[in-house]
Motif scaffolding. Sequence first.
Motif, PDB file in Angstrom:
ATOM      1  N   LEU A 115       0.793  -1.343   0.048  1.00 54.68           N
ATOM      2  CA  LEU A 115       0.045   0.067   0.121  1.00 54.68           C
ATOM      3  C   LEU A 115       1.004   1.231   0.106  1.00 54.68           C
ATOM      4  CD1 LEU A 115      -2.978  -1.056   2.405  1.00 54.68           C
ATOM      5  CD2 LEU A 115      -2.816  -0.328  -0.046  1.00 54.68           C
ATOM      6  N   MET A 116       0.790   2.086  -1.113  1.00 55.65           N
ATOM      7  CA  MET A 116       1.911   3.229  -1.077  1.00 55.65           C
ATOM      8  C   MET A 116       0.809   4.485  -1.395  1.00 55.65           C
ATOM      9  SD  MET A 116       4.781   4.555  -1.787  1.00 55.65           S
ATOM     10  CE  MET A 116       5.834   2.966  -1.829  1.00 55.65           C
ATOM     11  N   VAL A 117       1.333   5.363  -0.548  1.00 58.44           N
ATOM     12  CA  VAL A 117       0.750   6.590  -0.379  1.00 58.44           C
ATOM     13  C   VAL A 117       0.862   7.159  -1.770  1.00 58.44           C
ATOM     14  CG1 VAL A 117       2.589   8.134   0.292  1.00 58.44           C
ATOM     15  CG2 VAL A 117       0.462   8.722   0.782  1.00 58.44           C
ATOM     16  N   ASP A 118      -0.223   7.920  -2.491  1.00 56.90           N
ATOM     17  CA  ASP A 118      -0.329   8.264  -3.649  1.00 56.90           C
ATOM     18  C   ASP A 118       0.487   9.762  -3.879  1.00 56.90           C
ATOM     19  OD1 ASP A 118      -1.220   7.977  -6.385  1.00 56.90           O
ATOM     20  OD2 ASP A 118      -2.924   9.448  -6.109  1.00 56.90           O
ATOM     21  N   LYS A 148       7.690  -5.742 -12.001  1.00 55.91           N
ATOM     22  CA  LYS A 148       8.532  -6.873 -12.765  1.00 55.91           C
ATOM     23  C   LYS A 148       8.710  -8.071 -11.693  1.00 55.91           C
ATOM     24  CE  LYS A 148      12.938  -6.064 -13.335  1.00 55.91           C
ATOM     25  NZ  LYS A 148      13.958  -5.496 -14.045  1.00 55.91           N
ATOM     26  N   MET A 149       8.607  -7.878 -10.448  1.00 56.46           N
ATOM     27  CA  MET A 149       8.907  -9.193  -9.600  1.00 56.46           C
ATOM     28  C   MET A 149       7.688  -9.580  -9.152  1.00 56.46           C
ATOM     29  SD  MET A 149      11.800  -7.331  -6.941  1.00 56.46           S
ATOM     30  CE  MET A 149      11.553  -8.623  -5.681  1.00 56.46           C
ATOM     31  N   GLY A 150       6.501  -9.112  -9.596  1.00 57.22           N
ATOM     32  CA  GLY A 150       5.240  -9.682  -8.996  1.00 57.22           C
ATOM     33  C   GLY A 150       4.865  -9.344  -7.615  1.00 57.22           C
ATOM     34  N   VAL A 151       5.140  -8.070  -7.414  1.00 56.49           N
ATOM     35  CA  VAL A 151       4.702  -7.432  -6.220  1.00 56.49           C
ATOM     36  C   VAL A 151       3.949  -6.349  -6.748  1.00 56.49           C
ATOM     37  CG1 VAL A 151       5.398  -6.133  -4.139  1.00 56.49           C
ATOM     38  CG2 VAL A 151       6.632  -7.998  -5.032  1.00 56.49           C
ATOM     39  N   ASP A 152       2.435  -6.442  -6.254  1.00 55.84           N
ATOM     40  CA  ASP A 152       1.360  -5.417  -6.600  1.00 55.84           C
ATOM     41  C   ASP A 152       1.333  -4.362  -5.749  1.00 55.84           C
ATOM     42  OD1 ASP A 152       0.289  -6.692  -8.659  1.00 55.84           O
ATOM     43  OD2 ASP A 152      -1.328  -7.662  -7.498  1.00 55.84           O
ATOM     44  N   THR A 153       1.115  -3.162  -6.449  1.00 52.30           N
ATOM     45  CA  THR A 153       1.213  -1.889  -5.325  1.00 52.30           C
ATOM     46  C   THR A 153      -0.326  -1.106  -5.652  1.00 52.30           C
ATOM     47  OG1 THR A 153       3.283  -1.291  -5.951  1.00 52.30           O
ATOM     48  CG2 THR A 153       1.983   0.425  -5.086  1.00 52.30           C
ATOM     49  N   THR A 154      -0.894  -0.703  -4.523  1.00 55.77           N
ATOM     50  CA  THR A 154      -2.308  -0.084  -4.712  1.00 55.77           C
ATOM     51  C   THR A 154      -1.951   1.296  -3.942  1.00 55.77           C
ATOM     52  OG1 THR A 154      -3.637  -1.981  -4.125  1.00 55.77           O
ATOM     53  CG2 THR A 154      -4.570   0.184  -3.776  1.00 55.77           C
ATOM     54  N   VAL A 157       3.505  -4.482   3.252  1.00 51.83           N
ATOM     55  CA  VAL A 157       4.124  -3.184   3.677  1.00 51.83           C
ATOM     56  C   VAL A 157       3.107  -1.981   3.495  1.00 51.83           C
ATOM     57  CG1 VAL A 157       5.675  -1.282   2.946  1.00 51.83           C
ATOM     58  CG2 VAL A 157       6.657  -3.684   2.778  1.00 51.83           C
ATOM     59  N   LEU A 158       2.771  -1.162   4.455  1.00 55.23           N
ATOM     60  CA  LEU A 158       2.297   0.210   4.419  1.00 55.23           C
ATOM     61  C   LEU A 158       3.227   1.345   4.294  1.00 55.23           C
ATOM     62  CD1 LEU A 158      -0.390   2.052   4.339  1.00 55.23           C
ATOM     63  CD2 LEU A 158      -0.049   1.823   6.874  1.00 55.23           C
ATOM     64  N   PHE A 159       3.222   1.946   3.241  1.00 53.24           N
ATOM     65  CA  PHE A 159       4.483   2.996   2.913  1.00 53.24           C
ATOM     66  C   PHE A 159       3.690   4.380   2.930  1.00 53.24           C
ATOM     67  CE2 PHE A 159       7.616   5.526   1.349  1.00 53.24           C
ATOM     68  CZ  PHE A 159       8.805   4.776   1.490  1.00 53.24           C
TER      69      PHE A 159
END
Length: 397
Positions: free
Chosen positions: A104-107, A123-129, A149-151
Motif C-alpha cells: 500500500l503506497m501513499v499516492d 516486474k518482480m510480481g509485487v502489486d501496488t495499490t 508493507v504500508l508505505f
Amino acid sequence: MPKDKQTQLITAGRKQKWTKGVVNPPVQRASTIVFETVADKRHATINRGNKELFYGRRGTHTHFAFQDAMAEIEGGAGCALYPCGTAAVTNAILSFVETGDHILMVDTCYEPTRDFCDKIMKKMGVDTTYYDPVIGKDIESLIQPNTKVLFLESPGSITMEVQDVPTLAKIAHKHDIIVMLDNTWAAGVLFNPFEHGVDISIQAATKYIIGHSDVMLGTAVASEKYWEQLREQSYLMGQCVSPDDVYLGLRGLRTLDVRLRQHAENSLKVANWLQSRPEVDHVRHPALDTCLGHEFFKRDFNGGNGLFSFVLKNSVPQATTALLDGMTHFKMGYSWGGFESLILANEPNSFKTLRRVANPNFNGTLVRLHIGLENVDDLIDDLEQGLERYTASIQNQ
Ligand SMILES: Cc1ncc(COP(=O)(O)O)c(C=O)c1O
C-alpha cells in the motif's frame, strides 16, 4: 524541538570507541581489514553485523558513529546506510517483500518511489495499490491478505498533505503489516517515527542532514523487530557509502537544529506574506490551516522547515515562465534542504499523470519553494518582483 532532541543532535554517536578522543569522529577509510590471529578473525566474523571492523562494505568507525547517532536520534534499534535516499526507499522495501506480495503506497509519494513500484516491483510480481494520503481509518478496506508493507510519506511530495500516521500504523499492525515512512521532510527530528507506530523510518539525508547540497546519502532506521533483516538484506544487495560522505552527514547533524529553526522561521514569514497576495489561491504550508492534514501536523510534529508549496489562482504557463526566469535568489533545482532557496512550478495537468487517487484539488499552477537561510526580506522582495512579472505577463497576453 524538545531540549533533549537538541542535545542529542550534539552528543549522539560521539563515544570514545569511534572518536578516539577528538570531537568530530575522523574519517576512517577501509576496504580490507587485516587480522593478526585466527581468534581475532573469528571474533570479527561473529560480530560483523554488530559494529566490529570486518570488511569495508560492513562499515568503519565513521559509519558506526553515524549509524549510532541516527538510531539514537530517530529512536530505533539500528540504521542502515545507502548511497542516496532513493536507494534507502527501494532497499527497505526490497528487504521485506517477495513475489506475490502487495504494497500500500501513499499516492503523494516521491516520484521515483512510485516509479520503483510501477517498474521494478511490478516486474518482480509485487502489486501496488495507491491510497489517498488523507484516507485515515478507511485504509483498512484496501488491505489484502498478501499486504506486506504500508508505505507513508508525510507531508506528501509537492502537494504537502500531512498523514494521520498513528491511525494508519495501528490498523496496519492489526494485520501484521510493516509500516515504513519516508521521514525526509522531518529530517528525523521534527517527527518521532517510532513513537507514532512506524517500523522503518527512511530519509534522504541528502536534504537537511547534509544541509549544504553537496552530498547524496540515505538512511533507514528500523525497530528492534526489523533491524536484523533490514541490515542483512541491504548488505546482501551491496549497499555501502563512502566514509567521507558519512562524515559530512555526522557533521550536518550538529547544526541541524539551528538550521531547521531558521528555515522554519523564514518559511513561515514567506508563507504568511504569500497568503496576503492577490495572485495566490492558497498556501500549502503544514503549519497553516490551508494545508491538508494541518491538524496532524499540530498534533504530531515538533516544528517546521523551509519546504512548502503555494497555488496560484491561474494556470498560465508563459506567465509562470516570466516569474521563474527572472528570479535573483530562488533558483530552479530539484533537491532541497540546503542553505539556499529554490523554486519549482507544476501546472495542474502534470498531476494527472503523477497521481492516481489523491485529489490535487486545485486549478492554478503549484509552486514549490524551499526557503533557505538568506535574509528573509530579500526573499520576499524576490518573490514580489516575480509575482509582478507574472501579472504583467498575463495582462500582456
Ligand atoms: C521525500 C523524498 N524522499 C526521497 C528522496 C530521494 O533522495 P535522493 O535524491 O537522495 O535519492 C527525495 C529527493 O528529492 C525526497 O524529496
